[in-house]
Design an enzyme around this catalytic site. Structure first.
Site, PDB file in Angstrom:
ATOM      1  N   SER A  78      64.673  26.620  23.247  1.00 30.15           N
ATOM      2  CA  SER A  78      64.566  26.976  21.839  1.00 30.15           C
ATOM      3  C   SER A  78      65.532  28.101  21.479  1.00 30.15           C
ATOM      4  CB  SER A  78      63.117  27.314  21.512  1.00 30.15           C
ATOM      5  OG  SER A  78      62.913  27.141  20.139  1.00 30.15           O
ATOM      6  N   HIS A  96      56.919  21.073  21.242  1.00 30.90           N
ATOM      7  CA  HIS A  96      58.004  22.036  21.452  1.00 30.90           C
ATOM      8  C   HIS A  96      57.649  22.947  22.632  1.00 30.90           C
ATOM      9  CE1 HIS A  96      61.250  24.694  20.172  1.00 30.90           C
ATOM     10  NE2 HIS A  96      60.417  25.718  20.224  1.00 30.90           N
TER      11      HIS A  96
END
Ligand code: GTR
Length: 385
Positions: free
Chosen positions: A223, A365
């Site tokens: 990320s 995620h």
């Protein structure tokens, strides 16, 4: 659509493929003077430096070219770590510039069985420090050190807060103290640039550690850490391979698609990540002189692995895949094949035998052992040759 769980809803996210606006990407193989790039020499000498400069100027900020000194000390060493499988080194790397120090705490495990020097994965850790527990009392899928050691690689990690705390008010307490001119410049680096810079200083250390093959360093980030791993590998050609996990906007995903997170949203919620100049492109992506396929291309000819997760539309899986696709022609200049099809692969179907590798994992995620197991396969395919 309001962005659930996100405080800032001024920028509405689009998740509808039919609403992706038409866009034209800057041609990665045309110089700013509009000359076609036809050889790898021209790429290396002209176009790649141009692209790095464009990203420095408009997105991630200047990368300081030097420092006064780098020293390191081994704070703790244990040759019997992980029940004898590995040697643990806790290394304090100290970099000084402008008479000010920055201290990077590196956790490093080296497999005992392997012939030295060994290749290494280094994670830019943007989550809790407990994810990289040197005692191994705590274990985490985010950094499955035992699995990596069993595969014959060393594994290392450092925390982003050592370089620039991930905080709008406190990010200046770190590398930016060493380079105060960055703070006033419109193209001054901010937190993501500082983290990438830190990865290069860890590589400087690896060059001095006889157990590590500094020509086979894989930089990994998830990320926001994956935005930094890309920028680190793009700028510093000593990195042998790059992994960018769910990196999304201003990571591996194309900005012009405006799918999920956008430039305006990221600059508003995280004003301490990128340059002042980058804010000019809020709601104005078409005037960017770059898009993220050019960052991928700057890593060529080195192997790059990108990932997404099926439920993480915020990070635009399709836009990530398209970034890789649009960088293929630069790899082709080097005679390197990408085996990506024209459409993204099915969920949990990694593409490993390709200089540009990719998977979409089922789920949220995150960075998981599924992801890591494929980083290892990809490294086996591309670094062991
Ligand atoms: C989100 C941010 C993303 C990504 C993510 C993360 O809030 O919008 O760009 O960086 O955080 O780091 O997990």
């Amino acid at each position: 659509i309001l962005i659930k769980g996100h405080a800032q809803n001024a920028f509405q996210a689009n998740y509808d493929e039919s609403k992706v606006p038409p866009y034209t990407l800057p041609d990665v193989l045309k110089t700013t003077g509009n000359v076609a790039v036809k050889s790898k020499v021209m790429w290396e000498k002209i176009r790649r430096p141009e692209i790095i400069k464009l990203f420095e100027e408009n997105v991630y900020g200047q990368m300081p070219k030097s420092y006064e000194r780098l020293t390191y000390s081994i704070k703790n060493e244990n040759a019997g770590a992980m029940a004898g499988k590995a040697t643990l080194k806790e290394v304090l790397i100290e970099v000084v510039n402008n008479n000010k120090p920055v201290k990077i705490n590196l956790v490093l495990f080296v497999p005992n069985k392997q012939k030295k020097p060994v290749p290494v994965f280094v994670l830019i850790n943007n989550r809790g420090k407990n994810n990289t527990d040197p005692t191994r009392a705590e274990k985490s899928d985010f950094w499955p050190a035992e699995m990596v050691i069993d595969s014959g690689y060393a594994i290392a990690a450092f925390h982003v807060s050592d370089l620039a705390p991930d905080d709008t008010a406190k990010y200046v307490d770190g590398v930016l103290q060493l380079y105060p001119e960055q703070l006033t410049a419109n193209n001054g680096m901010r937190a993501i640039g500082a983290w990438a810079w830190g990865a290069s200083r860890v590589l400087d250390y690896f060059e001095k550690d006889a157990a590590i093959d500094a020509k086979k360093v894989v930089v990994v980030g998830h990320s926001r850490g994956g935005k930094a791993s890309l920028w680190a590998a793009a700028g510093d050609q000593r990195f042998a391979m790059c992994v960018t996990n769910c990196s999304g906007n201003t990571g591996a995903a194309l900005s012009r698609r405006r799918f999920g997170e956008t430039v305006g949203r990221i600059n508003t919620v995280f004003p301490h990540w990128f340059t002042k100049n980058y804010k000019k492109f809020n709601n104005n992506e078409d005037s960017l002189p770059v898009d993220q396929h050019m960052l991928i291309a700057a890593i060529a000819p080195r192997p790059l692995y990108a990932t997404n997760a099926s439920k993480d539309l915020w990070a635009d899986p399709k836009g990530t895949f398209l970034s890789l696709k649009n960088a293929e022609k630069v790899y082709a200049l080097f005679g390197l094949k990408s085996n990506l099809n024209s459409d993204p692969p099915a969920i949990n179907q990694p593409i490993i035998n390709s200089q540009l590798g990719y998977h979409i994992r089922e789920g949220e995620h995150n960075l998981t052992t599924f992801d890591w197991s494929n980083f290892i396969k990809f490294a086996n395919a591309h670094l062991k040759k």
